[in-house]
Design an enzyme around this catalytic site. Structure first.
Site, short mmCIF file in Angstrom:
data_model
loop_
_atom_site.label_atom_id
_atom_site.label_comp_id
_atom_site.label_asym_id
_atom_site.label_seq_id
_atom_site.Cartn_x
_atom_site.Cartn_y
_atom_site.Cartn_z
N LYS A 1 0.88 -1.18 0.00
CA LYS A 1 0.00 0.00 0.00
C LYS A 1 0.91 1.23 0.00
O LYS A 1 1.15 1.85 1.04
CB LYS A 1 -0.92 -0.07 1.22
N1 PMP Z 1 -7.80 -1.82 -3.26
C1 PMP Z 1 -7.23 -0.62 -3.13
C2 PMP Z 1 -6.51 -0.03 -4.30
C3 PMP Z 1 -7.31 0.09 -1.91
O1 PMP Z 1 -6.75 1.29 -1.78
C4 PMP Z 1 -8.00 -0.49 -0.84
C5 PMP Z 1 -8.12 0.25 0.47
N2 PMP Z 1 -7.03 -0.05 1.30
C6 PMP Z 1 -8.58 -1.75 -1.02
C7 PMP Z 1 -8.46 -2.38 -2.24
C8 PMP Z 1 -9.33 -2.42 0.11
O2 PMP Z 1 -8.42 -2.79 1.11
P1 PMP Z 1 -8.87 -2.96 2.63
O3 PMP Z 1 -10.09 -3.80 2.62
O4 PMP Z 1 -7.71 -3.64 3.26
O5 PMP Z 1 -9.12 -1.60 3.16
#
Ligand code: PMP
Length: 299
Positions: free
Chosen positions: A156
């Site tokens: 991320k």
């Molecule tokens: N894809 C992307 C590109 C994101 O930014 C996020 C948010 N973090 C997610 C998927 C979903 O991830 P999560 O469920 O861990 O928040």
């Protein structure tokens, strides 16, 4: 522009709780100039017994560490220590339902070399569901998700989000609520900041890892579907499959679970209220606040 803090708000900055208004960073940071930082998006909820609980904090802080080390950033924090700090930060700011944003960032460095240290800020504020609470009118983006051969997409990392911002801005400029990004092969990938599930004949489908950030909410939805006896498969699909689907939803920590009204003005076959996806949405809402999920919902 939104206001994320007031004169009393505290943030955790490199070992200290300081006023958000007084927090400073080095404008020569490699993070600011090149998008070289990693972050998390975490939520806390006021649970049914009145206490505040961070949802899946271990998973989020472990992913923060993974993201940092994957892109060669030094990382010297421990997950349990960061969870404790976050609990304190929420209490100090009197936050219950909050969005928590830790960022690991780089020191001053205008070269592309590896650093010997990293810095950490943890911020928190109240935030309603990121994509709102109304069913979404989604538009297939002209932007693809980045080539996984060019980035470590499972990290991320801030820089990846230029792609997300471009896609989301394009969708909104065309009168839609949010974008849908395809991967470089033309398969459906994800939203700018959330994962996607579609439903057909009572079964859920979601793209496999590879071209997506495989989210913690996505993993939660997979767990819920299995517990609720809703069949689910991780597999590639294309835009046409969504035009012909019964329901579709985005899921992410910030967005939670939010259904589609349409994709490219093609409505979904079922009313959201009649879908299995809606049951997942309701179960998720209960899970995060520790409300028991009734047995008939589990069948
Ligand atoms: N894809 C992307 C590109 C994101 O930014 C996020 C948010 N973090 C997610 C998927 C979903 O991830 P999560 O469920 O861990 O928040």
């Amino acid at each position: 522009m939104a206001n994320y803090f007031n004169q009393n708000t505290l943030v955790y900055l490199n070992g200290h709780f300081v006023k958000a208004a007084d927090a400073k960073m080095d404008f020569f940071s490699q993070s600011l100039h090149y998008g070289y930082s990693v972050f998390e998006g975490i939520r806390s909820y006021k649970t049914v017994d009145g206490t505040t609980k961070i949802f899946k904090p271990v998973e989020h802080y472990n992913r923060l560490e993974q993201s940092a080390t994957t892109i060669n950033m030094p990382y010297h924090w421990k997950t349990d220590e960061l969870i404790q700090i976050t609990d304190e930060l929420l209490a100090m700011n009197q936050l219950g339902d909050a969005y928590i944003r830790p960022v690991v960032y780089a020191p001053a460095n205008m070269t592309f070399s590896v650093n010997t240290e990293s810095f950490l800020i943890i911020q928190a504020w109240e935030m309603s569901p990121f994509l709102g609470e109304k069913l979404l009118r989604v538009r297939t983006s002209s932007f693809q998700r980045p080539n996984p051969g060019a980035f470590h997409l499972q990290a991320k990392a801030a820089g990846h989000y230029v792609n997300s911002i471009l896609a989301s801005q394009e969708a909104k400029a065309n009168g839609f609520d949010e974008a849908l990004l395809l991967d470089m092969q033309g398969n459906v990938a994800e939203a700018p900041g959330a994962n996607i599930f579609i439903e057909k004949n009572g079964k859920l489908f979601t793209p496999p890892a590879g071209h997506i950030l495989p989210g913690i909410t996505r993993a939660t939805v997979l767990e819920l579907a299995r517990a609720m006896d809703i069949p689910v498969e991780e597999t590639h699909f294309v835009v046409q499959d969504i035009y012909e689907a019964d329901a579709a939803f985005y899921c992410g920590t910030a967005a939670e679970v939010i259904g589609f009204e349409s994709l490219d003005n093609h409505s979904l076959n079922l009313r959201w209220e009649d879908s299995e996806s809606r049951k997942i949405q309701q179960a998720y809402k209960k899970l995060v606040i520790n409300q028991p999920i009734e047995v008939n919902e589990m069948q």
